[in-house]
Design a protein around this motif. Structure first.
Motif, mmCIF file in Angstrom:
data_model
loop_
_atom_site.group_PDB
_atom_site.id
_atom_site.type_symbol
_atom_site.label_atom_id
_atom_site.label_comp_id
_atom_site.label_asym_id
_atom_site.label_seq_id
_atom_site.Cartn_x
_atom_site.Cartn_y
_atom_site.Cartn_z
ATOM 1 N N VAL A 1 3.936 -12.920 4.855
ATOM 2 C CA VAL A 1 3.566 -11.541 5.470
ATOM 3 C C VAL A 1 2.766 -10.973 4.227
ATOM 4 N N GLY A 2 1.724 -10.106 4.421
ATOM 5 C CA GLY A 2 0.804 -9.513 3.371
ATOM 6 C C GLY A 2 1.300 -8.069 3.224
ATOM 7 N N SER A 3 2.366 -7.579 3.811
ATOM 8 C CA SER A 3 2.754 -6.157 3.519
ATOM 9 C C SER A 3 4.244 -5.976 3.695
ATOM 10 N N ILE A 4 5.031 -5.062 3.085
ATOM 11 C CA ILE A 4 6.203 -4.710 3.328
ATOM 12 C C ILE A 4 6.244 -3.030 3.540
ATOM 13 N N ILE A 5 7.209 -2.712 4.259
ATOM 14 C CA ILE A 5 7.298 -1.278 4.624
ATOM 15 C C ILE A 5 8.518 -0.751 3.978
ATOM 16 N N VAL A 6 8.460 0.222 3.058
ATOM 17 C CA VAL A 6 9.524 0.764 2.658
ATOM 18 C C VAL A 6 10.331 1.941 3.463
ATOM 19 N N THR A 7 11.443 1.812 3.695
ATOM 20 C CA THR A 7 11.910 2.793 4.593
ATOM 21 C C THR A 7 13.315 3.212 4.096
ATOM 22 N N ASP A 8 13.384 4.497 4.592
ATOM 23 C CA ASP A 8 14.893 5.072 4.189
ATOM 24 C C ASP A 8 16.011 4.904 4.775
ATOM 25 N N GLU A 9 17.138 5.459 4.793
ATOM 26 C CA GLU A 9 18.296 4.879 5.209
ATOM 27 C C GLU A 9 18.236 5.223 6.832
ATOM 28 N N ASN A 10 17.192 6.225 7.251
ATOM 29 C CA ASN A 10 17.048 6.571 8.617
ATOM 30 C C ASN A 10 16.039 5.367 9.288
ATOM 31 N N ARG A 11 15.611 4.662 8.629
ATOM 32 C CA ARG A 11 14.482 3.708 8.856
ATOM 33 C C ARG A 11 13.157 4.614 9.253
ATOM 34 N N TYR A 12 12.955 5.701 8.443
ATOM 35 C CA TYR A 12 11.600 6.394 8.511
ATOM 36 C C TYR A 12 10.801 5.615 7.416
ATOM 37 N N PRO A 13 9.719 5.294 7.856
ATOM 38 C CA PRO A 13 8.785 4.596 6.817
ATOM 39 C C PRO A 13 8.272 5.631 5.683
ATOM 40 N N THR A 14 8.862 5.510 4.640
ATOM 41 C CA THR A 14 8.352 6.299 3.513
ATOM 42 C C THR A 14 7.063 5.788 2.659
ATOM 43 N N GLY A 15 6.879 4.171 2.731
ATOM 44 C CA GLY A 15 5.888 3.855 1.990
ATOM 45 C C GLY A 15 5.459 2.459 2.511
ATOM 46 N N ILE A 16 4.144 2.076 1.695
ATOM 47 C CA ILE A 16 4.054 0.606 2.130
ATOM 48 C C ILE A 16 3.319 0.037 0.897
ATOM 49 N N PHE A 17 3.804 -1.489 0.685
ATOM 50 C CA PHE A 17 3.189 -2.217 -0.297
ATOM 51 C C PHE A 17 2.664 -3.395 0.106
ATOM 52 N N THR A 18 1.450 -3.830 -0.452
ATOM 53 C CA THR A 18 0.596 -4.854 -0.043
ATOM 54 C C THR A 18 0.360 -5.723 -0.763
ATOM 55 N N LEU A 19 -0.143 -6.809 -0.402
ATOM 56 C CA LEU A 19 -0.532 -7.888 -1.762
ATOM 57 C C LEU A 19 -1.678 -7.326 -2.621
ATOM 58 N N ARG A 20 -2.472 -6.485 -2.049
ATOM 59 C CA ARG A 20 -3.693 -5.677 -2.614
ATOM 60 C C ARG A 20 -2.953 -4.827 -3.703
ATOM 61 N N ASP A 21 -1.680 -4.190 -3.295
ATOM 62 C CA ASP A 21 -1.213 -3.061 -4.418
ATOM 63 C C ASP A 21 -0.735 -4.135 -5.441
ATOM 64 N N LEU A 22 -0.024 -5.205 -5.048
ATOM 65 C CA LEU A 22 0.466 -6.309 -6.002
ATOM 66 C C LEU A 22 -0.688 -6.710 -7.113
ATOM 67 N N ARG A 23 -1.729 -6.982 -6.720
ATOM 68 C CA ARG A 23 -2.856 -7.512 -7.349
ATOM 69 C C ARG A 23 -3.486 -6.358 -8.216
ATOM 70 N N THR A 24 -3.728 -5.112 -7.989
ATOM 71 C CA THR A 24 -3.923 -3.921 -8.791
ATOM 72 C C THR A 24 -2.904 -3.901 -9.908
ATOM 73 N N MET A 25 -1.551 -4.084 -9.546
ATOM 74 C CA MET A 25 -0.255 -3.793 -10.012
ATOM 75 C C MET A 25 -0.493 -4.687 -11.455
ATOM 76 N N ILE A 26 -0.753 -6.119 -11.214
ATOM 77 C CA ILE A 26 -0.897 -7.098 -12.269
ATOM 78 C C ILE A 26 -2.040 -6.819 -12.915
ATOM 79 N N ALA A 27 -3.145 -6.790 -12.354
ATOM 80 C CA ALA A 27 -4.356 -6.745 -13.042
ATOM 81 C C ALA A 27 -4.463 -5.630 -14.165
ATOM 82 N N GLU A 28 -3.984 -4.262 -13.761
ATOM 83 C CA GLU A 28 -3.976 -3.324 -14.573
ATOM 84 C C GLU A 28 -2.539 -3.099 -15.342
ATOM 85 N N GLY A 29 -1.632 -4.113 -15.134
ATOM 86 C CA GLY A 29 -0.581 -3.867 -15.887
ATOM 87 C C GLY A 29 0.127 -2.475 -15.896
ATOM 88 N N THR A 30 0.186 -1.844 -14.785
ATOM 89 C CA THR A 30 0.428 -0.615 -14.674
ATOM 90 C C THR A 30 2.036 -0.417 -14.691
#
Lengths: 235, 638
Positions: B203-232
């Motif tokens: 899959v191209g995305s993963i949802i970050v959830t807290d202990e109550n299964r509330y979605p708190t964030g999303i991380f996608t392949l695009r985020d990964l690309r940015t992260m690696i390209a910019e070395g943040t």
């Protein structure tokens, strides 16, 4: 068809045809050497207020013609008579003609005169014709003083005459119609019953041709013979 | 009074005739005024069984007839055999003659009543009036039954349209297609592990959830690309530091339109779908929404052909069904559609084989064979596996040793194909059956026994094994085998005759009286469109094809080649192809309907459920099968 009648009635009222006295109407034809393939037959059915000719009245007339062995649908008769005074509550359930339709029906004299003109004296066929014959003759006499004898033939005799030993499960129109798989569009509607009777007649005429019965007289004789045979069996 | 209520003004018998006419094409699409004109000018005639209605000896045809009750048979004299042949049958509600009355010539076919028959007829002048005033009537008279075929096709298209319409409709609630288990992780998971989880699940995305299964964030392949390209951040950063916070959420009862608008507005590719308590229940991607609208063959084939996981292949099967809808809606005929289904099925089978070879190469080259409908390229959505393996025994190995390696592999492939929706074959005609995983020598022996020692059981198999095709691996071994088999059959008149006799057993479902013959199954009338409808064509055509050295396995292809070889008359062949395709089309439409109703797919239909036009066409199609069988009967003197 209705247009024809309306036209005819208008003509009559405006005096173009002149008032018909029974003497001027077409003469009834006698079954003779006319070929069945040429002649015209009338197949008729009446709806009445009951079964007793001395008390009950005709309220609808349906008829089709057979011309040379085929039924031309343009040549038919389908009328409800104007009889607002009649009590039809007992039979309304059978023929479905309600009081409203009766008041809107055709003037009875006009209708009967037109019927006689239209029939043109041709032989009349009906299913259990004795019933229709009694009612029609009574009505014609009462309304028009008309009493010429027409040739009547009973299709209820015609069928067993040409299809003896056929197991129809009964002698009624329904039995024969079911046997030949006819679809009767609206049973106990005079015109619809007349058409079903006419279709049975076509079947009988086809058989007659196969048996070499070619003329009106031949057909009449065959019926006569059949009735005598029936009566003999009765004794 | 005349204009007040026209319908009631008409005499009862005229109304009745109009009612009768309205139930049949082309009258069903004609105006009341024209129907009334027909009825008022019509005559009723009666013909007893065997009576001649129209004959070539008579003068120019002056009347146009409709069967009111009973049947009319068209008879032509067969010069060769000096006997009367029934060329067509006309039953209740059908018209005749068309060509003769329009061409103002005598009929070329003797029309005879078959059973007691009533006809309605109109004369030339009424015919001309209707012909000039009523378009549906004119269309019918000029194009005859083929105009009715158009109507059937149009309706197949429009019902397919309707079903596409409902699936693309953007007011579909999100819960309808977002209810997959979303890939989730907790906020403290390192990015590296989260990406591994995405990769695992393709899959191209993963949802970050807290202990109550509330979605708190999303991380996608695009985020990964940015992260690696910019070395943040390094890859072992907890995901909550790099995810997109507060992902876009919609409750599950929102519709696809809202989702699409939200995505378009914010350029999100993914949305979280939550329940009423804001807990995550699924993810919808842009692709989910828009794949509903555009399913194109090339793209689908490419997606199937490059799928890296079995579950992707499984999920793509629904796209195949959607594509079938789309093809039918765009006017593809059933022949094209079955070929497309077969193509996509081939791609799927190949991909399953490739994925399995990648995982666990048996190390021996083989040809994957398919038999039966897949072999004939005539698959529909309801399809089961009929396959086998052809191999060449490597030096120094016995055939048994090869089988030891190939059979476990084949078993896995059969199972995975079953997961993709190709039902396991009940008769075990599958590559994992040791009897069908054979060397070229063994296959050849097998066919020798099959052809020379035909038993009734063998003949049952003829419909499977004589329609054979290779879909994976080298083709030459199969071509060599086919050459030998075809030559042997051509030389073996007895085998041909047995095949013909077998094909002749498969009678089209019509009774002597031209009604449908039902297979008894409780009270419900049902016809098996495959076994009773298509099989008579397939079987009869196979006999002619094999006897005349036609190599194609596809039934329509075989018919074409038989015309080229002058075995079939082109006109007959066309009628047979049309009839066969129509039965196939009605079958496919039934499948699409069953699928839409989430019913199990079967080949059974109740003709009473069809409209009169389809019923009539179906009946006519079955009659064509009877004619084809008559040819078989004459050719092989059965």
């Amino acid at each position: 068809m209705l247009d024809q009648i309306k036209q005819w009635i208008e003509h009559r009222r405006s005096g173009k045809i002149g008032s018909h006295d029974p003497g001027n109407l077409p003469n009834p034809k006698i079954p003779g050497e006319q070929l069945l393939t040429d002649c015209r037959l009338i197949v008729l059915d009446l709806e009445t207020t009951g079964l007793n000719p001395s008390r009950d009245q005709v309220i609808a007339i349906g008829a089709v013609a057979i011309q040379g062995g085929i039924i031309p649908l343009g040549d038919q008769f389908d009328l409800i008579l104007r009889r607002p005074e009649l009590d039809i509550s007992e039979t309304v359930l059978i023929h479905g003609i309600g009081p409203e339709a009766l008041t809107q029906g055709h003037e009875i004299e006009d209708a009967l005169l037109y019927l006689l003109e239209w029939m043109n004296g041709d032989p009349i066929l009906a299913y259990h014709s004795a019933f229709d014959q009694k009612f029609l003759e009574k009505t014609l006499k009462a309304q028009l003083g008309y009493s010429q004898p027409h040739t009547w033939m009973d299709v209820a005799d015609l069928m067993p005459a040409f299809f003896p030993n056929t197991k129809t499960g009964g002698k009624g129109l329904d039995n024969w119609a079911d046997y030949f798989g006819l679809e009767v569009s609206e049973r106990h509607h005079a015109a619809s019953d007349a058409l079903a009777t006419a279709e049975l007649t076509l079947i009988a005429l086809n058989k007659a041709r196969g048996e070499g019965v070619k003329t009106m007289k031949g057909l009449h004789d065959k019926l006569h013979y059949h009735r005598r045979l029936q009566n003999m069996h009765r004794f | 009074m005349a204009s007040a209520n026209q319908e009631n003004d008409r005499p009862q018998n005229i109304r009745a005739i109009m009612t009768f006419l309205r139930e049949h094409a082309p009258f069903s699409s004609m105006d009341d005024a024209h129907l009334a004109h027909f009825a008022e000018n019509a005559s009723i005639q009666f013909y007893a069984d065997g009576d001649v209605v129209l004959s070539p000896d008579q003068d120019v045809v002056k009347r146009f007839y409709v069967v009111k009750q009973g049947r009319i048979r068209g008879e032509r004299h067969n010069e060769k055999e000096d006997r009367a042949e029934t060329t067509f049958e006309i039953s209740k509600g059908e018209c005749f003659p068309l060509a003769a009355i329009i061409g103002e010539r005598p009929t070329r076919t003797l029309h005879r009543a078959s059973g007691d028959t009533f006809c309605l007829s109109i004369g030339q002048s009424a015919f001309v009036t209707l012909f000039s005033e009523s378009e549906p009537f004119r269309d019918f008279c000029l194009r005859g039954v083929s105009s009715l075929l158009d109507q059937v096709n149009r309706r197949i298209q429009s019902s397919a349209m309707a079903s596409i319409g409902s699936s693309t409709s953007l007011d579909t609630p999100l819960e309808r297609y977002a209810l997959r288990n979303p890939i989730v992780c907790s906020p403290d998971l390192p990015v590296r592990k989260a990406v591994a989880r995405m990769h695992e699940n393709n899959v191209g995305s993963i949802i970050v959830t807290d202990e109550n299964r509330y979605p708190t964030g999303i991380f996608t392949l695009r985020d990964l690309r940015t992260m690696i390209a910019e070395g943040t951040a390094p890859l072992d950063t907890p995901i909550q530091q790099v995810m997109t916070r507060n992902p876009c959420c919609l409750p599950s009862h929102s519709d696809a339109f809202e989702a699409a608008m939200l995505m378009a507005e914010h350029h999100f590719a993914h949305l979280c779908v939550t329940d009423d308590e804001h807990k995550l229940i699924g993810v919808v991607s842009e692709r989910d929404l828009f794949s509903l609208q555009r399913v194109d063959l090339v793209n689908l084939a490419r997606t199937i052909g490059t799928a890296t996981h079995l579950h992707t292949l499984v999920s793509l099967r629904t796209d195949v069904s959607r594509l079938v809808d789309a093809m039918l809606a765009h006017g593809a005929d059933s022949g094209q559609v079955v070929k497309i289904i077969t193509t996509l099925n081939d791609v799927t089978v190949r991909r399953v084989l490739e994925l399995n070879i990648k995982k666990n190469d048996p190390g021996i080259p083989f040809t994957w064979l398919t038999f039966g409908s897949e072999g004939r390229q005539e698959q529909t959505l309801l399809t089961d596996q009929d396959n086998g393996i052809l191999f060449q025994t490597p030096e120094g190995m016995t055939e048994e040793q090869v089988r030891e390696k190939l059979l476990p592999f084949a078993r896995k492939v059969n199972d995975e194909l079953a997961e993709c929706g190709f039902t396991l074959c009940k008769g075990n005609i599958m590559a994992s059956n040791p009897k069908l995983c054979l060397s070229d020598k063994e296959w050849d022996d097998w066919f020798i026994r099959f052809i020379d020692a035909s038993t009734p059981q063998n003949l049952v198999y003829s419909s499977i094994f004589l329609d054979m095709r290779a879909i994976y691996g080298p083709m030459e071994p199969l071509n060599g085998l086919l050459d030998k088999v075809l030559t042997r059959i051509r030389k073996n008149a007895l085998f041909q005759k047995m095949l013909a006799g077998n094909a002749f057993q498969r009678k089209p479902p019509l009774t002597m009286f031209r009604n449908f013959r039902y297979i008894s199954e409780g009270n419900k009338h049902s016809l098996d469109l495959k076994r009773q409808g298509l099989a008579p064509f397939v079987e009869a055509v196979r006999v002619f094809a094999l006897a005349n050295g036609v190599e194609t396995a596809n039934t329509l292809g075989r018919i074409d080649e038989l015309v080229t070889k002058e075995v079939f008359d082109p006109k007959d062949a066309n009628a047979w192809k049309e009839a066969y395709s129509l039965i196939q089309a009605i079958r496919m439409r039934a499948h699409q309907e069953m699928l839409a109703n989430e019913e199990e797919l079967t080949n059974y239909i109740d003709p009473d459920d069809l409209n009169p036009l389809d019923r009539r066409i179906l009946r006519e199609s079955f009659r064509q099968a009877q004619r084809l069988q008559q040819k078989l009967e004459v050719t092989y003197q059965l």
